[in-house]
Design a protein around this motif. Structure first.
Motif, PDB file in Angstrom:
ATOM      1  N   TYR A  80       0.844  -1.185   0.000  1.00  0.00           N
ATOM      2  CA  TYR A  80       0.000   0.000   0.000  1.00  0.00           C
ATOM      3  C   TYR A  80       0.885   1.242   0.000  1.00  0.00           C
ATOM      4  CZ  TYR A  80      -3.930   3.005   1.440  1.00  0.00           C
ATOM      5  OH  TYR A  80      -4.893   3.972   1.503  1.00  0.00           O
ATOM      6  N   VAL A  82       0.693   5.497  -0.345  1.00  0.00           N
ATOM      7  CA  VAL A  82      -0.253   6.614  -0.368  1.00  0.00           C
ATOM      8  C   VAL A  82       0.440   7.908  -0.787  1.00  0.00           C
ATOM      9  CG1 VAL A  82      -1.796   5.641   1.338  1.00  0.00           C
ATOM     10  CG2 VAL A  82       0.097   7.070   2.078  1.00  0.00           C
ATOM     11  N   ALA A  86       3.482   9.119   4.077  1.00  0.00           N
ATOM     12  CA  ALA A  86       3.149   8.526   5.363  1.00  0.00           C
ATOM     13  C   ALA A  86       4.240   7.605   5.886  1.00  0.00           C
ATOM     14  CB  ALA A  86       1.816   7.774   5.274  1.00  0.00           C
ATOM     15  N   LEU A  87       5.498   8.043   5.771  1.00  0.00           N
ATOM     16  CA  LEU A  87       6.551   7.337   6.496  1.00  0.00           C
ATOM     17  C   LEU A  87       6.392   7.731   7.956  1.00  0.00           C
ATOM     18  CD1 LEU A  87       9.730   7.790   4.289  1.00  0.00           C
ATOM     19  CD2 LEU A  87       8.148   5.877   4.364  1.00  0.00           C
ATOM     20  N   MET A  88       6.632   6.773   8.856  1.00  0.00           N
ATOM     21  CA  MET A  88       6.488   7.084  10.272  1.00  0.00           C
ATOM     22  C   MET A  88       7.651   7.980  10.702  1.00  0.00           C
ATOM     23  SD  MET A  88       3.719   5.671  10.886  1.00  0.00           S
ATOM     24  CE  MET A  88       2.699   4.615   9.881  1.00  0.00           C
ATOM     25  N   GLU A  95      13.564   0.931   9.731  1.00  0.00           N
ATOM     26  CA  GLU A  95      12.385   0.511  10.499  1.00  0.00           C
ATOM     27  C   GLU A  95      11.111   0.695   9.689  1.00  0.00           C
ATOM     28  OE1 GLU A  95      13.211   1.400  15.124  1.00  0.00           O
ATOM     29  OE2 GLU A  95      13.411   3.112  13.808  1.00  0.00           O
ATOM     30  N   THR A  99       8.453  -2.418   8.459  1.00  0.00           N
ATOM     31  CA  THR A  99       7.205  -2.433   9.240  1.00  0.00           C
ATOM     32  C   THR A  99       6.408  -3.724   9.065  1.00  0.00           C
ATOM     33  OG1 THR A  99       7.058  -0.037   8.997  1.00  0.00           O
ATOM     34  CG2 THR A  99       5.084  -1.167   9.726  1.00  0.00           C
ATOM     35  N   VAL A 100       6.080  -4.040   7.822  1.00  0.00           N
ATOM     36  CA  VAL A 100       5.226  -5.208   7.604  1.00  0.00           C
ATOM     37  C   VAL A 100       5.960  -6.517   7.944  1.00  0.00           C
ATOM     38  CG1 VAL A 100       3.674  -6.380   6.013  1.00  0.00           C
ATOM     39  CG2 VAL A 100       3.925  -3.912   5.895  1.00  0.00           C
ATOM     40  N   ARG A 149       8.724   0.145   1.051  1.00  0.00           N
ATOM     41  CA  ARG A 149       7.987  -0.382   2.194  1.00  0.00           C
ATOM     42  C   ARG A 149       6.853  -1.291   1.716  1.00  0.00           C
ATOM     43  NH1 ARG A 149       5.176   3.834   6.241  1.00  0.00           N
ATOM     44  NH2 ARG A 149       3.981   4.272   4.371  1.00  0.00           N
TER      45      ARG A 149
END
Lengths: 377, 232
Positions: A80, A82, A86-88, A95, A99-100, A149
């Motif tokens: 996904y 966007v 929306a990287l943390m 990291e 994530t997944v 990601r």
């Protein structure tokens, strides 16, 4: 790979966002959903990973009805990406990419190996980027990481929601190319949402043009461009393509009919008369097979006329553009060198039209007014 | 006949003589404060999180916490005598009510400040709601959260001195008895440790916040792997 059957989405307030959508996306295909805002393209995308619930109909991914799969499990197996990236912000690049895999419980070594592998795939040096934070990256780099990601656990299907929408035109083009290169290696099924027709035509194997929750037309980029079904599609393609013109775009939109076309058999003196009538200084010499024989120019023609020769004695043949590879930049440079129309021919020598400074000015004006109105880029 | 000795001499001789008692009261003070803080955090952080999921309740609950915070602390202790009688229970309850607001409000505001697209992206990647809270919302809200906890901690440690006014323990004993007997050295023997406690706790939390900041963490991580790489 992905199959929409009679999919409908009605929001609580009664708006019909998606109306009986039927769509099949083959394995390894990039399907681009495009349309004006509110056409249901993003909603359709989000229904695939169940971020939006279906009102009725079914979506099957890889032969399985998505409503029979736990949404959390489903999403972990679908990449996904966007628009906002929306990287943390509190996680390093490594990291974020991991994530997944971490959600799926991979062990540490496997994750860091995979992260390095992916960074290398995007030509980002792992040693340098692994521990960077999102705020230390450029917009283009951030979205590269966003794409990596989504690829982390090697999902078959990837959803991209206007992934390059927030980037400047140059980074956008770079990322589009990189994604296409990447796709040659990874061969994923990608559903891609955009409102940029140029992007759609460049990226897509299948373009799906939507309006008011319905598919207006669907087909390969060539099919859509060659046979737009109706005025809406025509407007949508034309308008957007014009908006997206850059100096490196082909000269096609600039090509016009010449003011004066003459046959090679006509005498130079006659052409001089015609030029005087039309008030122009050049004429295109074209034979009956539409072949371009040169551009008659006032000075050369006068000399030829004194000798009493045919028009072909007063032409120039070296100043021309080939429609296949000429860019607007080339045309502009030639025009600023010498302000007379430039003939454009195809590879077989057939005449197509001319590019003039008047056409260039018109294009500039249309682009400036578009920007002035604050229309979307 | 009584000659007033210089103040500092009085103070030091008091401290030298009664240091076990001062230590004991300091320990009591820490205990009361810690219990009150623990209850505050245990109640207000989950409550703040709950409020972000039930927005309609938020203004009422935060409003109520605001009311408690506005009541003068000594008066609040007085009210609570009706419920808890005198002693430490009463004091701890009052401290909790008093310190609710900063923790509750900052938890709520901190989580609300996390951009919605990050939450959407996390959900889209397959995080459960609990994982989103733990791995995305709370870490991003942490600076705001810790700021609230720092305020609450300093308030609790400061206000805990009032506990002795209603029969509780802590450094307030020294301050109140010093005031009653007009012995400033005794007042100071209670006030100085109380101040040091508050400042230390505040600095400690500040340090904690910096230690866990993403940048500092990444730096440690990079250093660790670098030395690891060198070993290889």
């Amino acid at each position: 790979m992905v199959l929409f059957e009679q999919v409908r989405k009605v929001y609580e307030d009664g708006t019909v966002a998606v109306d009986n959508l039927d769509l099949e996306i083959a394995k390894g295909e990039i399907a681009v959903l495009i349309g004006p805002s509110g056409c249901g393209k993003t909603t359709s995308l989000k229904m695939v990973n169940r971020l939006e619930a279906l009102t009725s109909g079914t979506i099957t991914v890889d032969g399985r009805n998505i409503n029979d799969v736990d949404p959390v499990k489903l999403r972990r197996n679908i990449g996904y990406v966007v628009q906002e990236v929306a990287l943390m912000p509190h996680m390093s690049v490594a990291e974020n990419i991991g994530t997944v895999p971490r959600l799926l419980g991979w062990d540490h070594k496997r994750i860091s190996k995979r992260v390095d592998e992916l960074l290398a795939l995007a030509k980002l040096e792992p040693g340098k980027y692994r521990y960077r934070f999102p705020e230390q990256l450029s917009g283009g780099q951030k979205q590269r990481i966003g794409v990596l990601r989504a690829l982390a656990v090697d999902p078959e299907l990837i959803l991209m929601d206007e992934p390059f929408g927030a980037l400047d035109p140059i980074s956008r083009e770079n990322l589009q190319n990189e994604l296409l290169d990447l796709q040659k290696v990874v061969k994923k099924t990608i559903i891609f949402v955009t409102h940029d027709m140029d992007e759609a035509l460049r990226m897509a194997d299948k373009v799906v043009i939507m309006r008011q929750g319905r598919i207006e037309q669907m087909g390969s980029p060539d099919e859509i461009q060659e046979n737009p079904k109706n005025d809406f599609i025509r407007g949508f393609i034309g308008e957007d393509r014009l908006a997206q013109i850059s100096p490196d775009s082909p000269v096609e939109p600039l090509i016009q009919e010449p003011l004066l076309r003459v046959k090679p058999s006509v005498s130079a003196a006659e052409v001089l008369d015609l030029m005087e009538d039309e008030g122009c200084e050049t004429a295109q010499v074209i034979d009956s097979d539409d072949r371009w024989k040169g551009m008659a120019m006032l000075g050369l023609l006068k000399r030829a006329a004194r000798k009493g020769g045919a028009v072909t004695n007063g032409v120039r043949v070296d100043r021309k553009l080939f429609s296949e590879d000429a860019t607007i930049r080339d045309a502009a440079e030639m025009l600023s060198d010498q302000d007379i129309p430039i003939p454009v021919v195809d590879e077989h020598g057939s005449f197509i039209g001319v590019v003039s400074s008047a056409g260039m000015a018109k294009l500039t004006i249309s682009r400036l007014t578009r920007k002035g109105k604050g229309g979307k880029a | 006949m009584l000659v007033q000795k210089p103040f500092f001499e009085l103070f030091f001789s008091y401290v030298m003589r009664y240091w076990p008692r001062i230590l004991n009261l300091t320990w009591q003070h820490i205990t009361i404060s810690s219990i009150a803080l623990a209850i505050t955090l245990a109640v207000c952080i989950p409550l703040g999180i709950y409020l972000t999921k039930n927005e309609k309740l938020a203004p009422y609950v935060i409003g109520a916490a605001n009311v408690f915070q506005t009541i003068p602390s000594l008066a609040l202790l007085g009210f609570l005598i009706l419920i808890f009688g005198i002693g430490n229970d009463n004091a701890i309850c009052a401290l909790f009510l008093y310190a609710m607001l900063p923790v509750l409000q900052n938890t709520y505001a901190g989580i609300k400040s996390v951009p919605q697209h990050l939450v959407q992206a996390a959900r889209g990647m397959g995080m459960t709601e609990y994982q989103i809270l733990l791995k995305v919302q709370l870490p991003i809200a942490r600076p705001i959260l810790i700021a609230g906890i720092r305020v609450a901690t300093v308030w609790i440690i400061g206000t805990a001195t009032l506990a002795s006014a209603i029969g509780g323990g802590g450094l307030g004993r020294l301050i109140f008895s010093g005031l009653a007997s007009i012995r400033n050295e005794v007042v100071l023997a209670g006030a100085i440790p109380a101040t040091i406690l508050a400042l230390t706790a505040d600095q400690g939390l500040k340090w904690l916040q910096e230690f866990y900041s993403p940048k500092a963490r990444a730096l440690r991580h990079a250093r660790k792997t670098r030395s690891y790489d060198q070993q290889m």
